[in-house]
Design an enzyme around this catalytic site. Structure first.
Site: not given
Length: 437
Positions: A209, A228, A231, A353
């Site tokens: 979500c 979460c 949710c 990088d």
């Protein structure tokens, strides 16, 4: 064309072995002759894939050893040739001209971005996913690209999906695999568990979500127990969860039985938990893993110790912030006076990088027990600047020659060497030469 591809791959592998060489060239030839050569192979037993950012080689090798302990004849890419061409070399070199693989089981380490080639081509029975961290950003891109690549091959997958239940980015794969049987592994709270973490973390938001994830505890980085805030996405019920974890004694308990850890650190514990979950998937007695863990060979440069005449040097590979932070923790626990040499390369296999060095907590090295840090490799001066910005008050020495850097470091009796991917073997060879081993 299939038989020709197998013949050429087998012949070229044999020639290279006689020359004392290996590599993926045989597989490259096989694919060139028959691009779909993997699709037509026949297997007589389980096909287990191991993928993820850290721990693939160690985990795959231990799963191979486990299957052999259980009586299987195993074909595996033990040296870590985990790209499509390397896997093709391994399989075609161990099959008949009719395409039947000469083994009872296949255990294959697979690079994350190459899963899209391997899963659709083989009759995969189990996929083990260790973890997801940012790694080689210029090759792999952000972690989301890696996850998307693996998710794309899961909707039709019907085998076992063996997932690190303490990594939310791994757990999300379950949502993309409705037909798979899920087996989750993780680890219980232990002396290294913390309630708050300042380490680089990629598990901040819910993949379902988008809300912020909340953690009950962290093991390291974003690995831990989560839920979460909006949710029902959360750490699933763990099918394999070692407890009574003693990181000093290198032991843990699972299902009432005490096992040795294959190496130092929590990352090694998770590798062991993945192996036990693979045993559950394959219907193998998990107690066979005790022998496997006890005799597991550490891959070159994974906390590898060299000793002679009162001197010692410990070598470690680093390639991303999370793996490097775990190495920093091991070094931090050593109170003895030490010299540290860091070899930072930016070749293609390392990743051009190098911004990841600012997400690595090198500050863990910067106490009174560290007398000198020697920085070398193609980006020696960048590494020295990172150590300077970290506030190290001891001696910082940039040295453009890796051989000279290792030579100077080994004048001290107790040394840690930390090297990136392409620097690892040259550094190891120089240590061996300098110490006369």
């Amino acid at each position: 064309m299939q038989k020709l591809a197998i013949l050429v791959t087998r012949l070229s592998s044999w020639v290279l072995s006689k020359m004392g060489r290996g590599g993926s060239m045989p597989g490259r030839l096989g694919i060139k002759i028959a691009p779909d050569c993997l699709n037509h192979l026949k297997f007589g037993g389980p096909v287990i894939l191991v993928t993820g950012t850290n721990g693939k080689t160690s985990t795959a090798n231990m799963v191979s050893d486990l299957m052999e302990e259980a009586g299987y004849k195993v074909v595996t890419n033990r040296k870590g040739d985990n790209l499509r061409v390397g896997i093709t070399s391994t399989l075609l070199s161990h099959c008949s001209l009719s395409g039947r693989v000469k083994a009872d089981a296949a255990v294959l380490e697979v690079d994350e971005l190459n899963m899209k080639y391997i899963v659709p081509a083989l009759p995969v029975t189990a996929i083990v996913v260790n973890n997801f961290f940012r790694d080689q950003l210029d090759r792999a891109g952000e972690m989301e690209r890696i996850i998307d690549t693996i998710e794309s091959v899961l909707p039709d997958y019907q085998g076992d999906l063996i997932l690190n239940g303490n990594d939310p980015n791994v757990v999300r794969l379950a949502m993309a695999a409705p037909n798979a049987r899920k087996i989750y592994f993780g680890a219980a709270k232990n002396a290294s568990t913390v309630e708050h973490s300042a380490e680089a973390a990629e598990g901040k938001f819910c993949p379902k979500c988008g809300s912020r994830l909340e953690y009950d505890f962290y093991q390291y980085s974003h690995i831990g127990q989560f839920h979460c805030s909006s949710c029902d996405f959360a750490t699933p019920k763990l099918d394999v969860c070692p407890d009574e974890i003693d990181l000093d004694a290198h032991t843990f308990r699972y299902d009432g039985h005490v096992y040795p850890m294959a190496s130092d650190g929590l990352y090694s514990l998770y590798n062991c938990a993945a192996v036990l979950a693979a045993a559950r998937s394959a219907g193998v007695d998990p107690k066979l893993a005790e022998k496997v863990f006890a005799r597991a060979e550490r891959p070159a440069g994974r906390n590898e110790r060299f000793e002679k005449a009162g001197r010692d040097c410990i070598l470690n590979l680093v390639k991303n912030p999370t793996g490097a932070n775990e190495v920093m923790k091991v070094i931090e626990k050593d109170p003895a006076k030490k010299t540290i040499v860091i070899v930072l390369n930016d070749n293609a296999q390392d990743g051009r990088d190098i911004s990841w060095i600012y997400d690595t907590v090198f500050e863990k090295l910067m106490d009174d027990s560290t007398e000198e840090i020697i920085c070398t490799g193609t980006r020696a001066w960048d590494m020295a600047l990172r150590i300077y910005y970290g506030g190290f008050t001891g001696k910082i020495r940039p040295e453009e020659s890796m051989e000279a850097a290792v030579h100077e470091a080994l004048q001290a009796p107790h040394v840690y060497a930390v090297a990136t991917y392409t620097a690892l073997l040259p550094t190891r060879n120089t240590i061996v030469k300098e110490m006369g081993l």
